[in-house]
Design a protein around this motif. Structure first.
Motif, PDB file in Angstrom:
ATOM      1  N   ASP A 120     -25.126  64.578 -31.057  1.00  0.00           N
ATOM      2  CA  ASP A 120     -26.041  64.589 -32.193  1.00  0.00           C
ATOM      3  C   ASP A 120     -25.330  65.388 -33.358  1.00  0.00           C
ATOM      4  N   TYR A 121     -25.357  65.075 -34.627  1.00  0.00           N
ATOM      5  CA  TYR A 121     -25.050  65.805 -35.720  1.00  0.00           C
ATOM      6  C   TYR A 121     -25.935  67.221 -35.590  1.00  0.00           C
ATOM      7  N   PRO A 122     -25.264  68.441 -35.601  1.00  0.00           N
ATOM      8  CA  PRO A 122     -26.078  69.567 -35.592  1.00  0.00           C
ATOM      9  C   PRO A 122     -26.393  70.412 -36.777  1.00  0.00           C
ATOM     10  N   GLY A 123     -25.733  69.968 -37.879  1.00  0.00           N
ATOM     11  CA  GLY A 123     -25.957  70.623 -39.137  1.00  0.00           C
ATOM     12  C   GLY A 123     -25.639  72.067 -38.771  1.00  0.00           C
ATOM     13  N   SER A 124     -26.541  72.728 -39.220  1.00  0.00           N
ATOM     14  CA  SER A 124     -25.879  74.305 -39.509  1.00  0.00           C
ATOM     15  C   SER A 124     -26.400  75.121 -38.265  1.00  0.00           C
ATOM     16  N   LEU A 125     -27.024  74.160 -37.282  1.00  0.00           N
ATOM     17  CA  LEU A 125     -27.448  74.690 -35.947  1.00  0.00           C
ATOM     18  C   LEU A 125     -26.484  75.360 -35.145  1.00  0.00           C
ATOM     19  N   LEU A 126     -25.351  74.503 -35.057  1.00  0.00           N
ATOM     20  CA  LEU A 126     -24.333  75.212 -34.213  1.00  0.00           C
ATOM     21  C   LEU A 126     -22.981  75.499 -35.053  1.00  0.00           C
ATOM     22  N   ASP A 127     -22.282  76.487 -34.263  1.00  0.00           N
ATOM     23  CA  ASP A 127     -21.203  76.997 -34.890  1.00  0.00           C
ATOM     24  C   ASP A 127     -19.651  76.193 -34.308  1.00  0.00           C
ATOM     25  N   VAL A 128     -20.100  76.114 -33.176  1.00  0.00           N
ATOM     26  CA  VAL A 128     -19.108  75.654 -32.070  1.00  0.00           C
ATOM     27  C   VAL A 128     -19.607  74.372 -31.433  1.00  0.00           C
ATOM     28  N   ARG A 129     -19.274  73.148 -31.939  1.00  0.00           N
ATOM     29  CA  ARG A 129     -19.890  71.966 -31.482  1.00  0.00           C
ATOM     30  C   ARG A 129     -19.065  71.284 -30.441  1.00  0.00           C
ATOM     31  N   HIS A 130     -19.265  71.557 -29.372  1.00  0.00           N
ATOM     32  CA  HIS A 130     -18.360  70.979 -28.258  1.00  0.00           C
ATOM     33  C   HIS A 130     -18.485  69.430 -27.907  1.00  0.00           C
ATOM     34  N   VAL A 131     -17.624  68.465 -28.249  1.00  0.00           N
ATOM     35  CA  VAL A 131     -18.076  67.241 -27.916  1.00  0.00           C
ATOM     36  C   VAL A 131     -17.093  66.616 -26.683  1.00  0.00           C
ATOM     37  N   VAL A 132     -17.857  66.062 -25.593  1.00  0.00           N
ATOM     38  CA  VAL A 132     -17.228  65.634 -24.484  1.00  0.00           C
ATOM     39  C   VAL A 132     -17.523  64.027 -24.172  1.00  0.00           C
TER      40      VAL A 132
END
Length: 364
Positions: A120-132
């Protein structure tokens, strides 16, 4: 190297153990690692190499018996995390869980850098969004290690990436007798993953008839189950401690008799462990003991089978319940596991025991 890293895995003990390689990767790049665990995973978190401190908080979106999500409950977590003051947080989740509720609370606690897997789109909640690619069944330890690497952490040289626990473990020979027995652990946290009690009893009888020493383990809430599985020829732990020898024909019932660390030691002394898809199967892998896994396919064995040790998976992995994530079996008669008999367990144990000595040589 950073100062303090917060690693998050608020699930059951098995989930925490499967995060172990990723936690060690984080520990290799941080001066201190604090683990946020739930009440069902705390004991496992305290045994993980690389963990310096453990925080406990019950996550209402994960716990099978969730507490209400109130502002007071959220504030307790925020206050705990603020007191730690982590420089980074890595949120470990299973493929069917969202990291964003935890990320939101950690942001409110002032954590400056957060990494997690998120479709899901994390907006400003994550600095590193790892997609698998969740269509590919990757073993859970490798999936979590992939997140740690995306966050800038990797295993140190010489770390083979297998599951592990912190030693030394307690001496349990007064409970079990000498090493070389087979552990049978009949309990599960979800009924859909359970082998019927009568089949467990059948397996114990078959193992005893084959000349194996059998130790039956379970939590305090599983004493009735372990007593049923052990049968009438029961030798209790205290009786053994008073000099009654454990021998062929006499299963030892340790239901409710061990701490989590003592259970790890009991499993470490076994030639093989027979268990369903449950925490002690992963604990057995963490101490290097081969596992016969009575595995209901409600989750994929490719993701959740015991990792890094010789394993025989029993049960119909193509049953109609596969991939359903059901906690209660949706099919009459629980066919994926009732099709397995006690003799198949004996055959599987006999296949694994020759591998046990080679495995133990590499486990500290």
């Amino acid at each position: 190297m950073i100062g303090t890293a917060l690693v998050v895995r608020p699930d059951n003990a098995g989930d925490v153990l499967l995060a172990g390689p990723a936690v060690r990767a984080v520990a290799a790049g941080a001066r201190e690692v604090v683990m946020l665990a739930g009440p069902h995973g705390r004991a496992a978190a305290e045994l993980l190499p690389g963990v310096d401190r453990v925080l406990e908080w019950r996550a209402p979106w994960i716990d099978p018996e969730p507490v209400p999500m109130t502002s007071e409950h959220a504030a307790r977590l925020v206050e705990q995390v603020r007191a730690v003051g982590p420089d980074v947080a890595v949120i470990f989740t299973s493929f069917h869980q969202s990291a964003l509720p935890a990320a939101l609370l950690l942001r409110l606690a002032g954590v400056p850098r957060i990494a997690a897997i998120s479709e899901d789109y994390p907006g400003s909640l994550l600095d590193v969004r790892h997609v698998v690619d969740e269509r590919v069944d990757v073993p859970e330890p490798e999936r979590m290690l992939g997140l740690a690497r995306a966050a800038g952490f990797d295993l140190p040289p010489g770390d083979d990436g297998r599951l592990a626990v912190r030693g030394p473990l307690p001496d349990v020979e007064h409970l079990t007798g000498p090493p070389g027995y087979v552990v049978v652990h009949p309990g599960t946290t979800a009924p859909a993953r359970a082998w019927p009690a009568e089949r467990w009893a059948e397996a114990v009888e078959a193992l005893l008839a084959a000349g194996e020493r059998v130790v039956v383990t379970g939590s305090p809430g599983e004493r009735a189950l372990t007593a049923l599985v052990s049968g009438p020829t029961l030798v209790s732990g205290p009786a053994l401690g008073h000099g009654f020898p454990l021998g062929p024909g006499f299963p030892l019932d340790l239901g409710g008799a061990t701490t989590f660390a003592e259970l790890a030691a009991v499993l470490a002394g076994a030639s093989a462990v027979v268990a369903a898809n449950t925490g002690p199967a992963h604990l057995a892998a963490a101490v290097g003991t081969p596992v016969v896994s009575l595995f209901a396919p409600v989750v994929p064995a490719a993701r959740w089978a015991p990792y890094g040790v010789p394993t025989v998976v029993l049960g119909d992995q193509g049953a109609p319940c596969r991939g359903s994530r059901a906690r209660i079996c949706p099919l009459p008669g629980h066919p994926c596991l009732t099709s397995v008999g006690g003799e198949k367990v004996v055959d599987a144990v006999r296949r694994l025991i020759p591998a046990e000595e080679a495995v133990k040589e590499r486990v500290p």
